[in-house]
Design an enzyme around this catalytic site. Sequence first.
Site, PDB file in Angstrom:
ATOM      1  N   GLU A  80       1.156  -1.513   0.058  1.00 16.67           N
ATOM      2  CA  GLU A  80       0.328  -0.273   0.064  1.00 16.67           C
ATOM      3  C   GLU A  80       1.031   1.587   0.375  1.00 16.67           C
ATOM      4  O   GLU A  80       0.439   1.836   0.781  1.00 16.67           O
ATOM      5  CB  GLU A  80      -1.013   0.097   1.002  1.00 16.67           C
ATOM      6  CG  GLU A  80      -2.445   0.653   1.017  1.00 16.67           C
ATOM      7  CD  GLU A  80      -3.098  -0.007  -0.054  1.00 16.67           C
ATOM      8  OE1 GLU A  80      -3.305  -0.947   0.124  1.00 16.67           O
ATOM      9  OE2 GLU A  80      -3.475   0.920  -0.674  1.00 16.67           O
TER      10      GLU A  80
HETATM   11  C1  LIG Z   1       2.605  -9.747   0.073  1.00 16.98           C
HETATM   12  C2  LIG Z   1       2.349  -8.289  -0.547  1.00 16.98           C
HETATM   13  C3  LIG Z   1       1.219  -8.391  -1.265  1.00 16.98           C
HETATM   14  C4  LIG Z   1       0.964  -7.371  -2.182  1.00 16.98           C
HETATM   15  N1  LIG Z   1      -0.623  -7.110  -2.337  1.00 16.98           N
HETATM   16  C5  LIG Z   1      -0.297  -6.163  -3.007  1.00 16.98           C
HETATM   17  C6  LIG Z   1      -1.846  -6.318  -3.852  1.00 16.98           C
HETATM   18  O1  LIG Z   1      -2.279  -6.582  -3.571  1.00 16.98           O
HETATM   19  N2  LIG Z   1      -2.526  -5.418  -5.310  1.00 16.98           N
HETATM   20  C7  LIG Z   1      -0.851  -5.058  -5.627  1.00 16.98           C
HETATM   21  O2  LIG Z   1      -1.148  -3.666  -7.109  1.00 16.98           O
HETATM   22  N3  LIG Z   1       0.389  -5.032  -5.360  1.00 16.98           N
HETATM   23  C8  LIG Z   1       0.015  -5.640  -3.440  1.00 16.98           C
HETATM   24  N4  LIG Z   1       1.740  -5.524  -3.706  1.00 16.98           N
HETATM   25  C9  LIG Z   1       2.339  -5.169  -4.238  1.00 16.98           C
HETATM   26  C10 LIG Z   1       3.732  -3.521  -3.028  1.00 16.98           C
HETATM   27  O3  LIG Z   1       2.142  -2.451  -3.300  1.00 16.98           O
HETATM   28  C11 LIG Z   1       4.720  -2.899  -3.356  1.00 16.98           C
HETATM   29  O4  LIG Z   1       5.160  -4.501  -3.312  1.00 16.98           O
HETATM   30  C12 LIG Z   1       5.185  -1.410  -3.276  1.00 16.98           C
HETATM   31  O5  LIG Z   1       4.353  -0.488  -3.365  1.00 16.98           O
HETATM   32  C13 LIG Z   1       6.173  -1.696  -3.483  1.00 16.98           C
HETATM   33  O6  LIG Z   1       6.736  -2.124  -4.811  1.00 16.98           O
HETATM   34  P1  LIG Z   1       8.001  -3.056  -5.016  1.00 16.98           P
HETATM   35  O7  LIG Z   1       8.571  -4.223  -3.847  1.00 16.98           O
HETATM   36  O8  LIG Z   1       7.848  -2.894  -6.592  1.00 16.98           O
HETATM   37  O9  LIG Z   1       9.247  -2.103  -4.852  1.00 16.98           O
HETATM   38  P2  LIG Z   1       9.756  -0.882  -5.404  1.00 16.98           P
HETATM   39  O10 LIG Z   1       9.174  -0.224  -6.064  1.00 16.98           O
HETATM   40  O11 LIG Z   1      10.744  -1.440  -6.270  1.00 16.98           O
HETATM   41  O12 LIG Z   1      10.769   0.281  -4.286  1.00 16.98           O
HETATM   42  C14 LIG Z   1      12.091  -0.981  -4.130  1.00 16.98           C
HETATM   43  C15 LIG Z   1      12.201   0.546  -2.791  1.00 16.98           C
HETATM   44  O13 LIG Z   1      13.230   1.809  -3.580  1.00 16.98           O
HETATM   45  C16 LIG Z   1      11.783   2.593  -2.280  1.00 16.98           C
HETATM   46  N5  LIG Z   1      11.722   3.300  -3.621  1.00 16.98           N
HETATM   47  C17 LIG Z   1      10.585   3.466  -5.284  1.00 16.98           C
HETATM   48  N6  LIG Z   1      11.139   4.332  -5.563  1.00 16.98           N
HETATM   49  C18 LIG Z   1      11.102   5.536  -5.002  1.00 16.98           C
HETATM   50  C19 LIG Z   1      11.005   6.983  -5.396  1.00 16.98           C
HETATM   51  N7  LIG Z   1      10.830   7.019  -6.057  1.00 16.98           N
HETATM   52  N8  LIG Z   1      11.975   7.685  -4.296  1.00 16.98           N
HETATM   53  C20 LIG Z   1      12.449   6.789  -2.980  1.00 16.98           C
HETATM   54  N9  LIG Z   1      12.272   5.551  -2.555  1.00 16.98           N
HETATM   55  C21 LIG Z   1      11.694   4.997  -4.425  1.00 16.98           C
HETATM   56  C22 LIG Z   1      10.642   1.832  -2.178  1.00 16.98           C
HETATM   57  O14 LIG Z   1      10.733   2.539  -0.726  1.00 16.98           O
HETATM   58  C23 LIG Z   1      11.960   0.648  -1.706  1.00 16.98           C
HETATM   59  O15 LIG Z   1      12.074   0.901  -0.685  1.00 16.98           O
HETATM   60  C24 LIG Z   1       1.388  -6.724  -2.705  1.00 16.98           C
HETATM   61  C25 LIG Z   1       2.889  -6.678  -1.992  1.00 16.98           C
HETATM   62  C26 LIG Z   1       3.925  -7.732  -1.109  1.00 16.98           C
HETATM   63  C27 LIG Z   1       4.425  -8.306  -0.794  1.00 16.98           C
END
Ligand SMILES: Cc1cc2nc3c(=O)[nH]c(=O)nc-3n(C[C@H](O)[C@H](O)[C@H](O)COP(=O)(O)OP(=O)(O)OC[C@H]3O[C@@H](n4cnc5c(N)ncnc54)[C@H](O)[C@@H]3O)c2cc1C
Length: 608
Positions: A444
């Site tokens: 989220e």
């Molecule tokens: C168990 C689980 C359930 C989930 N359920 C859902 C769901 O139901 N529906 C759905 O759509 N998604 C879902 N997600 C996805 C979740 O919302 C994302 O994992 C989350 O938003 C982070 O995206 P990412 O994993 O691609 O990390 P990334 O975006 O790759 O981020 C990696 C790191 O970089 C940082 N970062 C990224 N961009 C920036 C920036 N611009 N500035 C500073 N820091 C940054 C982040 O804070 C993080 O620490 C789920 C994930 C998990 C693990």
Amino acid sequence: MADGDDLLAYRPPVADILDALDLTGIDEVLALPAFDHVDRSTVAAVLDEFARFAADVVAPTDRMGDRQGARFDPTDGSVTTPASFAPAFKQFVAAGWGAVTAPAAYGGGGFPASVGLALQEMLSSANLAFSLNPVLTQSAVELLTAWGSPDQQARFLPRVITGEWTGTMNLTEPDAGSDLAAVRTQAVPVDGGGWRLSGTKIFITWGEHDLADNIVHLVLARTPDAPDGTRGLSLFIVPKFTVGADGALGRPNAVHCIGIEEKLGIHGSPTCVMSYDDAEAELVGDRHGGIRAMFTMMNAARLTIGIQGPSVAERAYQHARRYADGRYQGRATGVRPPARSPITDHPDVRRLLLSMRTSTLAGRLLVHLATHHRDLARHSPDADARAAAQVMVDLLTPVAKAWPTDAGFAATSAGLQVLGGVGYVEESGMAQRLRDGRIPLIYEGTNGIQAIDLVTRKLPRDGGRAIRQLIDAIARSADGPTGADDPLTVSRACLADAVGVLRHVTDRLLVAVDDAPDDALAGASAYLELFGLTLGGWLMVRRAERVAADGARGGPAALECEFFATEHTARAVGLVRPALAGARRLDIPVSGARQPDGARQPDGARPT
Ligand SMILES: Cc1cc2nc3c(=O)[nH]c(=O)nc-3n(C[C@H](O)[C@H](O)[C@H](O)COP(=O)(O)OP(=O)(O)OC[C@H]3O[C@@H](n4cnc5c(N)ncnc54)[C@H](O)[C@@H]3O)c2cc1C
């Protein structure tokens, strides 16, 4: 019940939850015309009844759910949930628990979101993995209520509200996590009406399972003529089984689960990779209005995720406290051999337990404060009051999502520490708490993204007027009576220090956001923590004042307040440096990091 099970039992803290509702103003919400049919005694009765359900029906599914996990069958794409989930879910649906806050027009109970939050806390404490299904389903209800056409509402809402059909949110893709501008899933219009949708979504919570007759996926996708970025995203309903004009189930749609993730925690919650292969879809709301619609829902969902921090920590606290009472090691000061002392009598263990207890109280109060304003923003009959409340919701949402989940995870880790080596062993059950309690910091919108949202979008609105008003209100509380006789003197002193620092850092960041954005971004997480600690300290002072004013109740609220102030709020002053140190301190080369001239280091370069 075996001893081990007793240690793990969940006893819903209904009195504390009601206190949080009272302190943050449930009476004001219930006085709104929208809630004419609800009074405080009904709220208390609903909480009591749900507490029994959470403790007796859901909590016992938690351990086995973790051990069995959700299982994927690649031969037919089906997902089987842990055996104990189906009977508990059936009871959840039959009792109408999913419908408590849903609109009355579609068979819901029409209760305030604040009451929904209270139920959500108990459900998440009982079984976080299980609770995510209703969380996502209720989010789908919110979204369809706000943005669905009357026809879509009539066909989908009645059964999604009951939980006969469940909902999902499909945003994330392999290349689009925090950065939703990169979403690539395509939606193409079909001659004669409707849409076809193709693409892959990952991490979809409860994307496939065996608990409901249908699954209603809400999917962000890009139409052929769409502008780049998030402005070009539209929102679609893609049901697992198509739904006819009369609401009847039709044929299987071209949407499949092609795998589930093996995760650190929440093993019972299937986290699915979903493949859309020319699936039948319906547009929700305006074309290219997808991100706006999704964000209406996500902002509400962020508060639901925020409460998961206190919720996991509460369960860990109950476990740690029981364990500590029965574990004898060494002797507390003044105890003579051969007697030994329960570890609860050792000051450091008491510190751990009280740290858990008080940060859970403060986190709960903070999420309730934001949700209270959300109820006012939606239901106040006066437009100015709605607008003023919405300003508070916007400001508080990122901190109410991130601080309680950070604090909840830290508290859960403290709980593991109370159990010593036993806590590190899976058999104890505390390890599961820690594994499960890690996810709310990520989904989220990660807590880092919340901090950026707070500093770059929420603070500068209206020249920082909202945050300054809030700071003034906190400063007034810190200015209350002091003196040797007043039990809140130390608490107010800590709060005064914290709010002074908050004011100073806020002023500096408001300038930096425009003049040196990287400096503001570099300090964002420290600022969010400073804000959270100060808000927590403020709410704990208000809680203690309220208890003192209500002389009949007494209780340890003033002591809990002082403990929170000295153990937690007092640390806020140390955040001034990380919050204001700027981006220069980050200019130590790390692999791929941006260099001062904007170039990137070659892949694999190591820190020097
Ligand atoms: C168990 C689980 C359930 C989930 N359920 C859902 C769901 O139901 N529906 C759905 O759509 N998604 C879902 N997600 C996805 C979740 O919302 C994302 O994992 C989350 O938003 C982070 O995206 P990412 O994993 O691609 O990390 P990334 O975006 O790759 O981020 C990696 C790191 O970089 C940082 N970062 C990224 N961009 C920036 C920036 N611009 N500035 C500073 N820091 C940054 C982040 O804070 C993080 O620490 C789920 C994930 C998990 C693990």
